[in-house]
Motif scaffolding. Structure first.
Motif, PDB file in Angstrom:
ATOM      1  N   SER A 117       3.920  11.775  23.818  1.00 29.07           N
ATOM      2  CA  SER A 117       4.071  12.443  25.109  1.00 29.07           C
ATOM      3  C   SER A 117       4.074  13.955  24.898  1.00 29.07           C
ATOM      4  N   GLY A 118       3.686  14.693  25.914  1.00 26.34           N
ATOM      5  CA  GLY A 118       3.590  16.134  25.767  1.00 26.34           C
ATOM      6  C   GLY A 118       2.318  16.511  25.028  1.00 26.34           C
ATOM      7  N   THR A 119       2.104  17.771  24.839  1.00 25.27           N
ATOM      8  CA  THR A 119       0.867  18.216  24.211  1.00 25.27           C
ATOM      9  C   THR A 119       1.092  18.819  22.841  1.00 25.27           C
ATOM     10  N   ALA A 120       1.788  19.958  22.776  1.00 32.97           N
ATOM     11  CA  ALA A 120       1.877  20.659  21.504  1.00 32.97           C
ATOM     12  C   ALA A 120       3.069  21.597  21.482  1.00 32.97           C
ATOM     13  N   TYR A 121       3.401  22.056  20.267  1.00 36.08           N
ATOM     14  CA  TYR A 121       4.371  23.122  20.066  1.00 36.08           C
ATOM     15  C   TYR A 121       3.570  24.410  19.851  1.00 36.08           C
ATOM     16  N   TYR A 122       3.812  25.415  20.685  1.00 37.98           N
ATOM     17  CA  TYR A 122       3.042  26.649  20.624  1.00 37.98           C
ATOM     18  C   TYR A 122       3.786  27.717  19.837  1.00 37.98           C
ATOM     19  N   GLY A 123       3.008  28.528  19.129  1.00 34.23           N
ATOM     20  CA  GLY A 123       3.588  29.566  18.296  1.00 34.23           C
ATOM     21  C   GLY A 123       3.736  30.887  19.004  1.00 34.23           C
ATOM     22  N   GLY A 124       4.484  31.779  18.370  1.00 32.85           N
ATOM     23  CA  GLY A 124       4.637  33.141  18.843  1.00 32.85           C
ATOM     24  C   GLY A 124       4.246  34.109  17.749  1.00 32.85           C
ATOM     25  N   VAL A 125       3.989  35.327  18.117  1.00 35.70           N
ATOM     26  CA  VAL A 125       3.606  36.344  17.139  1.00 35.70           C
ATOM     27  C   VAL A 125       4.774  36.575  16.183  1.00 35.70           C
ATOM     28  N   TYR A 126       4.498  36.460  14.892  1.00 44.52           N
ATOM     29  CA  TYR A 126       5.542  36.636  13.882  1.00 44.52           C
ATOM     30  C   TYR A 126       5.396  37.975  13.165  1.00 44.52           C
ATOM     31  N   SER A 127       4.185  38.335  12.874  1.00 47.64           N
ATOM     32  CA  SER A 127       3.875  39.635  12.293  1.00 47.64           C
ATOM     33  C   SER A 127       2.447  39.960  12.683  1.00 47.64           C
ATOM     34  N   SER A 128       1.979  41.106  12.345  1.00 47.45           N
ATOM     35  CA  SER A 128       0.648  41.535  12.769  1.00 47.45           C
ATOM     36  C   SER A 128      -0.419  40.515  12.392  1.00 47.45           C
ATOM     37  N   GLY A 129      -1.012  39.893  13.418  1.00 47.30           N
ATOM     38  CA  GLY A 129      -2.098  38.938  13.194  1.00 47.30           C
ATOM     39  C   GLY A 129      -1.661  37.567  12.753  1.00 47.30           C
ATOM     40  N   ASN A 130      -0.347  37.301  12.694  1.00 50.27           N
ATOM     41  CA  ASN A 130       0.162  36.011  12.211  1.00 50.27           C
ATOM     42  C   ASN A 130       1.100  35.384  13.241  1.00 50.27           C
ATOM     43  N   VAL A 133      -1.747  30.069  18.396  1.00 47.27           N
ATOM     44  CA  VAL A 133      -1.852  28.815  17.644  1.00 47.27           C
ATOM     45  C   VAL A 133      -0.887  27.776  18.199  1.00 47.27           C
ATOM     46  N   TYR A 134      -1.107  26.528  17.823  1.00 45.59           N
ATOM     47  CA  TYR A 134      -0.213  25.450  18.215  1.00 45.59           C
ATOM     48  C   TYR A 134      -0.307  24.319  17.208  1.00 45.59           C
ATOM     49  N   VAL A 135       0.712  23.485  17.195  1.00 45.93           N
ATOM     50  CA  VAL A 135       0.748  22.270  16.369  1.00 45.93           C
ATOM     51  C   VAL A 135       0.897  21.083  17.309  1.00 45.93           C
ATOM     52  N   PRO A 136      -0.027  20.107  17.260  1.00 44.13           N
ATOM     53  CA  PRO A 136       0.097  18.934  18.135  1.00 44.13           C
ATOM     54  C   PRO A 136       1.402  18.182  17.881  1.00 44.13           C
ATOM     55  N   ARG A 137       2.031  17.708  18.932  1.00 46.24           N
ATOM     56  CA  ARG A 137       3.306  16.990  18.775  1.00 46.24           C
ATOM     57  C   ARG A 137       3.166  15.768  17.883  1.00 46.24           C
ATOM     58  N   ALA A 138       2.041  15.077  17.982  1.00 44.67           N
ATOM     59  CA  ALA A 138       1.848  13.861  17.185  1.00 44.67           C
ATOM     60  C   ALA A 138       1.767  14.156  15.697  1.00 44.67           C
ATOM     61  N   ASP A 139       1.529  15.437  15.317  1.00 43.66           N
ATOM     62  CA  ASP A 139       1.395  15.798  13.908  1.00 43.66           C
ATOM     63  C   ASP A 139       2.706  16.267  13.285  1.00 43.66           C
ATOM     64  N   VAL A 140       3.748  16.372  14.082  1.00 42.20           N
ATOM     65  CA  VAL A 140       5.052  16.776  13.545  1.00 42.20           C
ATOM     66  C   VAL A 140       5.772  15.536  13.036  1.00 42.20           C
TER      67      VAL A 140
END
Length: 373
Positions: free
Chosen positions: A299-312, A360-367
């Motif tokens: 269920s759900g789609t993905a976990y989305y990321g946030g900017v951690y450092s320049s370009g990452n 970027v994001y990580v699919p929930r099914a892959d966690v």
């Protein structure tokens, strides 16, 4: 409405708690426990997912180990891999009328080479040492009892073997048999196990308290490398690999192609009798399982990321419960570009560090996080 008068002589029964012997008190406790209902007055079942309602990994598999229903291994080293599956309990059967809706079903492969001495085939759940130590079982006293009960159905009429095994101190094993089963019929098995002065369950550190304390095993078949004529059923003894299954097992089920074996309703409780099964709400059972494994959500789609450092980017996944230990985390696929650089694990949160992109994001099914015993 007038109340009847109770005379003082009828009240003066002179029956006090101190008049009962320890054995009589235990008998009274055993009589009262079944009256408490399915909750038993608390979370009495030391087994997690004993009714097989949780299957985060998959609902069917031929892999050995943790592959389908949570907390349960189906271990095998045989010629043709069996299939383990979470299945529905048929309506109208005894387990169904008692509230069981799921079962673990084992379907045998084609063992054309016969019952070899090295064959390994069993289901198992480990329970943490601290859970047993703090359960209320006075495990070094032979007068203190703990009871294992479960439902089993075999397509072949025969007896199967199992055991309880401890891990702290000198390992001890308690082999048992189901007794002859009627083909195609659900049978409830009950084994009452006494304490023993050789049993040990460590809690002197956070690490060993959360390690393996006891294993509960039932075997469709174990070869003669894992049996011994000197083994004694229904008795604690020093463990050795040669008495894993007790004495030699009947081979009929194992040598029958596509033979089936089903289980449900495993309960392990501090009592000298088997009481009603401790049915838990789905969400509560799931949370208990997630202490050991989290993942595979659809269920759900993905976990989305946030900017951690320049370009990452950093994708954070907060785990729903505190896991037993720092989990092993499977490398996921990810979307949005960049390269998965590092995974930072803890028992409460996972961080995926992805370089080269900030969307970027990580699919929930892959966690998938594994902290099993």
């Amino acid at each position: 409405m007038a109340l009847n008068t109770v005379s003082s002589d009828r009240l003066a029964t002179n029956v006090k708690n101190t008049n009962f012997t320890a054995a009589e008190k235990q008998d009274l406790t055993d009589d009262i426990k079944p009256l408490l209902g399915s909750s038993g007055g608390g979370n009495k079942n030391l087994i997690i997912n004993g009714d097989f309602q949780i299957a985060q990994r998959d609902t069917s598999s031929t892999s050995s180990g943790y592959s389908t229903v949570d907390r349960w291994q189906v271990n095998h080293s045989v010629q043709d891999a069996p299939t383990s599956a979470q299945v529905a309990v048929a309506s109208g059967t005894s387990p169904y009328t008692l509230g069981f809706r799921k079962a673990l079903k084992i379907t045998n492969g084609n063992q054309s080479s016969g019952a070899t001495a090295a064959a390994i085939f069993y289901i198992r759940q480990f329970i943490e040492s601290q859970i047993i130590a703090q359960s209320g079982w006075n495990y070094t006293d032979s007068n203190s009892k703990i009871t294992l009960s479960f439902w089993i159905k075999s397509s072949i009429a025969q007896s199967f073997h199992g055991h309880l095994k401890t891990f702290d101190g000198t390992e001890q094993i308690f082999p048992f048999q189901t007794g002859a089963l009627t083909a195609g019929q659900w049978t409830k098995i009950t084994k009452t196990i006494p304490g023993n002065s050789n049993l040990q369950f460590d809690t002197n550190s956070a690490t060993n308290g959360a390690d393996r304390g006891i294993a509960i095993v039932v075997a469709p078949y174990m070869g003669t490398n894992y049996t011994d004529s000197s083994a004694t059923f229904d008795q604690w003894q020093t463990n050795s690999s040669g008495i894993f299954a007790g004495t030699d097992m009947t081979t009929t089920w194992y040598t029958t192609n596509d033979a089936t074996l089903e289980f449900t309703g495993f309960q392990f409780e501090v009592s000298s009798v088997a009481t009603e099964f401790d049915h838990k709400p789905f969400a509560q059972e799931l949370a208990l399982c997630q202490r050991y494994y989290f993942g595979g959500a659809t269920s759900g789609t993905a976990y989305y990321g946030g900017v951690y450092s320049s370009g990452n980017s950093m994708v954070k996944v907060f785990l729903p419960v505190l896991m037993r230990a720092t989990p092993t985390v499977t490398n996921p696929t990810h979307g949005g570009g960049g390269t998965l650089n590092t995974i930072y694990e803890s028992n409460h949160c996972i961080h995926y560090y992805i370089t080269g992109d900030t969307s970027v994001y990580v699919p929930r099914a892959d966690v998938k996080c594994d902290a099993e015993l």
